[in-house]
Design a protein around this motif. Structure first.
Motif, PDB file in Angstrom:
ATOM      1  N   ARG A 133      12.689  -2.867  10.348  1.00  8.70           N
ATOM      2  CA  ARG A 133      12.498  -1.601   9.634  1.00  8.70           C
ATOM      3  C   ARG A 133      11.289  -1.643   8.700  1.00  8.70           C
ATOM      4  O   ARG A 133      10.847  -0.600   8.224  1.00  8.70           O
ATOM      5  CB  ARG A 133      13.753  -1.262   8.821  1.00  8.70           C
ATOM      6  CG  ARG A 133      15.018  -1.089   9.661  1.00  8.70           C
ATOM      7  CD  ARG A 133      16.198  -0.781   8.763  1.00  8.70           C
ATOM      8  NE  ARG A 133      17.464  -0.705   9.461  1.00  8.70           N
ATOM      9  CZ  ARG A 133      17.966   0.400  10.009  1.00  8.70           C
ATOM     10  NH1 ARG A 133      17.278   1.535   9.942  1.00  8.70           N
ATOM     11  NH2 ARG A 133      19.136   0.390  10.608  1.00  8.70           N
ATOM     12  N   ALA A 134      10.794  -2.826   8.397  1.00  5.08           N
ATOM     13  CA  ALA A 134       9.664  -2.976   7.481  1.00  5.08           C
ATOM     14  C   ALA A 134       8.347  -3.003   8.251  1.00  5.08           C
ATOM     15  O   ALA A 134       8.295  -3.378   9.427  1.00  5.08           O
ATOM     16  CB  ALA A 134       9.815  -4.256   6.667  1.00  5.08           C
ATOM     17  N   ASP A 135       7.278  -2.610   7.572  1.00  2.07           N
ATOM     18  CA  ASP A 135       5.953  -2.686   8.164  1.00  2.07           C
ATOM     19  C   ASP A 135       5.413  -4.107   8.128  1.00  2.07           C
ATOM     20  O   ASP A 135       4.664  -4.523   9.013  1.00  2.07           O
ATOM     21  CB  ASP A 135       4.991  -1.749   7.414  1.00  2.07           C
ATOM     22  CG  ASP A 135       5.446  -0.300   7.476  1.00  2.07           C
ATOM     23  OD1 ASP A 135       5.611   0.218   8.590  1.00  2.07           O
ATOM     24  OD2 ASP A 135       5.644   0.302   6.403  1.00  2.07           O
ATOM     25  N   SER A 150       0.826  -1.203   0.000  1.00  4.91           N
ATOM     26  CA  SER A 150       0.000   0.000   0.000  1.00  4.91           C
ATOM     27  C   SER A 150       0.861   1.255   0.000  1.00  4.91           C
ATOM     28  O   SER A 150       2.046   1.209   0.378  1.00  4.91           O
ATOM     29  CB  SER A 150      -0.915   0.008   1.228  1.00  4.91           C
ATOM     30  OG  SER A 150      -1.804  -1.085   1.200  1.00  4.91           O
ATOM     31  N   PRO A 151       0.316   2.382  -0.387  1.00  2.00           N
ATOM     32  CA  PRO A 151       1.045   3.652  -0.266  1.00  2.00           C
ATOM     33  C   PRO A 151       1.435   3.905   1.189  1.00  2.00           C
ATOM     34  O   PRO A 151       0.650   3.651   2.111  1.00  2.00           O
ATOM     35  CB  PRO A 151       0.029   4.685  -0.756  1.00  2.00           C
ATOM     36  CG  PRO A 151      -0.874   3.924  -1.678  1.00  2.00           C
ATOM     37  CD  PRO A 151      -0.993   2.562  -1.060  1.00  2.00           C
ATOM     38  N   TRP A 173      10.734   7.737   2.259  1.00  2.00           N
ATOM     39  CA  TRP A 173       9.796   7.302   1.213  1.00  2.00           C
ATOM     40  C   TRP A 173       8.465   6.902   1.827  1.00  2.00           C
ATOM     41  O   TRP A 173       7.407   7.231   1.297  1.00  2.00           O
ATOM     42  CB  TRP A 173      10.379   6.123   0.435  1.00  2.00           C
ATOM     43  CG  TRP A 173      11.603   6.445  -0.352  1.00  2.00           C
ATOM     44  CD1 TRP A 173      11.945   7.661  -0.889  1.00  2.00           C
ATOM     45  CD2 TRP A 173      12.664   5.554  -0.696  1.00  2.00           C
ATOM     46  NE1 TRP A 173      13.152   7.571  -1.537  1.00  2.00           N
ATOM     47  CE2 TRP A 173      13.622   6.288  -1.440  1.00  2.00           C
ATOM     48  CE3 TRP A 173      12.907   4.203  -0.448  1.00  2.00           C
ATOM     49  CZ2 TRP A 173      14.787   5.714  -1.937  1.00  2.00           C
ATOM     50  CZ3 TRP A 173      14.065   3.624  -0.932  1.00  2.00           C
ATOM     51  CH2 TRP A 173      14.989   4.372  -1.677  1.00  2.00           C
ATOM     52  N   ARG A 174       8.523   6.188   2.934  1.00  2.00           N
ATOM     53  CA  ARG A 174       7.294   5.794   3.619  1.00  2.00           C
ATOM     54  C   ARG A 174       6.497   7.027   4.020  1.00  2.00           C
ATOM     55  O   ARG A 174       5.283   7.101   3.803  1.00  2.00           O
ATOM     56  CB  ARG A 174       7.628   4.963   4.847  1.00  2.00           C
ATOM     57  CG  ARG A 174       6.409   4.624   5.702  1.00  2.00           C
ATOM     58  CD  ARG A 174       6.822   4.209   7.096  1.00  2.00           C
ATOM     59  NE  ARG A 174       7.332   2.856   7.151  1.00  2.00           N
ATOM     60  CZ  ARG A 174       8.511   2.510   7.656  1.00  2.00           C
ATOM     61  NH1 ARG A 174       9.328   3.441   8.139  1.00  2.00           N
ATOM     62  NH2 ARG A 174       8.871   1.243   7.711  1.00  2.00           N
ATOM     63  N   ASP A 213       6.345   6.170  -7.747  1.00  2.00           N
ATOM     64  CA  ASP A 213       5.371   5.943  -6.682  1.00  2.00           C
ATOM     65  C   ASP A 213       5.565   4.586  -6.021  1.00  2.00           C
ATOM     66  O   ASP A 213       5.299   4.419  -4.832  1.00  2.00           O
ATOM     67  CB  ASP A 213       3.952   6.016  -7.254  1.00  2.00           C
ATOM     68  CG  ASP A 213       3.698   7.316  -7.977  1.00  2.00           C
ATOM     69  OD1 ASP A 213       3.559   8.346  -7.293  1.00  2.00           O
ATOM     70  OD2 ASP A 213       3.664   7.321  -9.224  1.00  2.00           O
ATOM     71  N   VAL A 214       5.993   3.605  -6.816  1.00  4.47           N
ATOM     72  CA  VAL A 214       6.254   2.249  -6.339  1.00  4.47           C
ATOM     73  C   VAL A 214       7.741   1.974  -6.542  1.00  4.47           C
ATOM     74  O   VAL A 214       8.258   2.108  -7.651  1.00  4.47           O
ATOM     75  CB  VAL A 214       5.416   1.206  -7.103  1.00  4.47           C
ATOM     76  CG1 VAL A 214       5.737  -0.204  -6.618  1.00  4.47           C
ATOM     77  CG2 VAL A 214       3.929   1.511  -6.958  1.00  4.47           C
ATOM     78  N   ILE A 215       8.442   1.613  -5.455  1.00  5.37           N
ATOM     79  CA  ILE A 215       9.891   1.413  -5.508  1.00  5.37           C
ATOM     80  C   ILE A 215      10.193  -0.045  -5.200  1.00  5.37           C
ATOM     81  O   ILE A 215       9.908  -0.545  -4.105  1.00  5.37           O
ATOM     82  CB  ILE A 215      10.604   2.341  -4.510  1.00  5.37           C
ATOM     83  CG1 ILE A 215      10.253   3.803  -4.799  1.00  5.37           C
ATOM     84  CG2 ILE A 215      12.111   2.136  -4.570  1.00  5.37           C
ATOM     85  CD1 ILE A 215      10.775   4.778  -3.764  1.00  5.37           C
TER      86      ILE A 215
END
Length: 203
Positions: A190-192, A28-29, A171-172, A145-147
């Protein structure tokens, strides 16, 4: 908020070797997702499919906005300089020469590349870390927008490595959708979210 990247039921084989079988993911964004799995599990293949560089045998990929992709192995032209690459890759995403050089030089300098001194040197004469920094920055031109990042920090010195993760957080905060293939399990905090690509059976 609906995902900016969705991959559903992705299957891929090369000859008799099954690389992916029913892989699913969504980002998701404003979300950072880590993609993990054993060597050969298909992480790189899945990223290439999400980037539109490889066609899946089955399944669907949907993206919203522009996609930037950083491969694990730098896709660079050995006889061209960093400046040449910024102009070439910038043009591919609609940037004029001036903005491409300004944007790219700023990002490279932030990673410790020293663009003023190294910008005109042929890529074949750059260090492994310098090549990888250029590889990463090229994927970010045009503010995607998407990396999609496939272990993008290989060869980074400690300072550049720390800067990279600061960029991920920025970026987040800016609402980017970030997918990082990594084998560094100590960095998963570090990641969601973490998505594991399971190994496929042979056949």
């Amino acid at each position: 908020m609906s995902p900016a990247l969705t991959a559903t039921g992705i299957g891929k084989r090369f000859g008799r070797r099954v690389v992916l079988s029913g892989a699913d993911l969504a980002v998701s964004p404003g979300e950072v997702v880590a993609l993990v799995g054993e060597n050969g599990a298909g992480k790189t293949t899945l990223l290439r499919i999400c980037a539109g560089l490889l066609r899946p045998d089955r399944g669907l990929v949907s993206t919203r906005g522009r996609v930037g992709y950083c491969p694990q192995e730098p896709a660079l032209l050995e006889r061209l300089s960093a400046r040449d690459h910024l102009v070439l890759f910038g043009g591919a995403v609609g940037l004029e020469r001036g903005p491409a050089l300004t944007e790219g030089a700023r990002a490279l300098d932030a990673l410790g590349f020293a663009f003023a001194g190294q910008g005109r040197i042929a890529v074949r004469h750059l260090s492994g870390g310098g090549r990888q920094k250029l590889n990463l920055v090229l994927s970010l031109l045009g503010d995607p927008d998407v990396i999609l990042l496939d272990e993008p920090y290989q060869g980074f010195d400690h300072g550049a490595y720390a800067d990279f993760w600061q960029w991920v957080g920025a970026w987040r905060d800016r609402g980017k959708s970030v997918l990082i293939a990594t084998h560094l399990l100590a960095e998963l905090w570090r990641a969601d979210r973490v998505i594991e690509v399971p190994p496929c059976p042979v056949g």
